[in-house]
Design an enzyme around this catalytic site. Sequence first.
Site, PDB file in Angstrom:
ATOM      1  N   ARG A 262     -33.425  16.943  52.346  1.00 21.90           N
ATOM      2  CA  ARG A 262     -34.580  16.329  53.037  1.00 21.90           C
ATOM      3  C   ARG A 262     -35.609  15.802  52.035  1.00 21.90           C
ATOM      4  NH1 ARG A 262     -31.170  17.275  56.316  1.00 21.90           N
ATOM      5  NH2 ARG A 262     -31.481  18.270  58.354  1.00 21.90           N
TER       6      ARG A 262
ATOM      7  N   SER B 263     -36.717  18.964  63.742  1.00 19.72           N
ATOM      8  CA  SER B 263     -36.970  20.202  62.976  1.00 19.72           C
ATOM      9  C   SER B 263     -38.304  20.044  62.260  1.00 19.72           C
ATOM     10  CB  SER B 263     -35.872  20.424  61.941  1.00 19.72           C
ATOM     11  OG  SER B 263     -34.637  20.473  62.587  1.00 19.72           O
TER      12      SER B 263
ATOM     13  N   GLU C 233     -41.273  19.841  57.263  1.00 20.03           N
ATOM     14  CA  GLU C 233     -40.418  18.675  57.048  1.00 20.03           C
ATOM     15  C   GLU C 233     -41.152  17.439  57.592  1.00 20.03           C
ATOM     16  OE1 GLU C 233     -36.253  19.037  58.416  1.00 20.03           O
ATOM     17  OE2 GLU C 233     -36.425  16.958  59.070  1.00 20.03           O
TER      18      GLU C 233
END
Length: 342
Positions: free
Chosen positions: A168, A242, A338
Site C-alpha cells: 500500500r 480498509s 491507509e
Amino acid sequence: MSADLTIKTNYSLLNYNTFGIDAIAAGFVQLKSLDDYIALVKSDILREKPFFILGGGSNVVFSDHYEGIVVHPANKGIRLIEKQNDRCFVEANAGEVWADFVNHCIDNGWYGLENLAAIPGTVGAAPVQNVGAYGKEAKDVISRVHLIEIETGEERWVSVEDCEFGYRWSRFKGEWSNRYLIDRVVFALRDEFVPDLSYKALASALTERGIEKPTARQLADTVGEVRDSKLPNPKKTGSAGSFFKNPVVNDAVYQTIKSKYPDIVSFPVGDDRFKLAAGWMIEHCGWKGRNLGNAGVYEKQALVLVNRGGCTGRDVRNLADAIIADVQARFGLKLECEAIFV
Ligand SMILES: Cc1cc2nc3c(=O)[nH]c(=O)nc-3n(C[C@H](O)[C@H](O)[C@H](O)COP(=O)(O)OP(=O)(O)OC[C@H]3O[C@@H](n4cnc5c(N)ncnc54)[C@H](O)[C@@H]3O)c2cc1C
C-alpha cells in the site's frame, strides 16, 4: 483537442468521495485531455493556492471544506500499444474507472488483472498506493507510469523500480506527493490466462461455487462476489475500504503478541516478518459495529470505518484516533491509516 480549464467555485465534493462527506472545494478543475494537464501546469492556478489531486475519492477523507483547488483527472482511453509474443502492453488514461478498465481488459483477452477486479477508484490512483487484493498488487502488472511534473511541466516515464512500490505504498505517497500528475499508466498483461489462486480464501470461494478451472471472467466475478460479502458497497454505505494498514512486525514483536493472544490472525511475509490483521485487533478491542458520532466500525469487517449518515471528517478522525489509542494500549502497536485525511 484544445484545453478547457474551467474552474468551478464552491464545488460540492459529495459525489467525489466514497465516504460521502459533504465537503465543498473552493475550486474544482477537471482534466479531460493531455492538453488540459499541460495547460494546468503551465498556468499559475496551482501556484496561487494549495491543491489536491482527487481521482475517485475512494481513499480519502475530507476533514473539512477544502480551501484550495481540487484537480480531478478525468481523461479516458484504453489502448493496446504493443504486443511482444504473449505480452500485451496496454495503456490506460488516468481518469478511467479502475473496475471498468479491468473488465475491458478481460473482454479483450488481456489478462493479469482479474484478482484486482472491483476495486473502487481510478487508473491514475492505482500506482499511488499500489492497490492490492487477493494476492496481487498493481506493481505486478504495471510496466511504466507517465508523469507531468507540476513545477516544471516536464513529462517523463518512470519504471516500476523508480516507483519504489511496497505494501500500500509508493514514492507517490512519499517524496513525490503533490509533485507529479499521473496522466496515464502502461500495464504489461498476457494474452494467455493463467489464474492466480495463491490467495486461499479466493481458491475456497471458487471451490464452493464448483469452479475447478476458472475462466478470467469467472475469477473476476468471484472476486467481486467475495468483496461484496465483506465490504460495504460505496453506493449504499460510505467508506474508504480498509481504513488501517495491517501492521508488519519482526519476529520478536510477533512472538510477544502471540504469547498473549495465541489466536491473533497473522501471515508470514518473509525475512522473519509477520503481517498482523488490524481488523482482528480492532475487533478484539470491542470496536466492531460500534459508532462514535456519525462514524462507525463496519459490522462485517472491523478494518472498515463507515458513514452512519451525515458523517463529517471530524467524526471519522475522532473514531480513527480512538481506535488507534485502544489498539496501542492493548497491543503496543500504533496503527497507520491507509486512507488519507485531506
Ligand atoms: C469499498 C472500498 C474497497 C476498497 N478496496 C481496496 C482494495 O481491495 N485494495 C486497495 O488497495 N484499495 C482498496 N480501496 C481503496 C481505493 O479503492 C484505492 O486506494 C484506489 O486506488 C483509490 O483510487 P481513487 O481514484 O479513488 O483515488 P483517490 O482516493 O481520489 O486518491 C488517492 C491518492 O491518489 C492521489 N491521486 C489520485 N489520482 C492521481 C493522479 N492521476 N495523479 C497523481 N496522484 C493521484 C490522490 O492525490 C491521493 O493521494 C477500497 C476503497 C473502498 C471505498
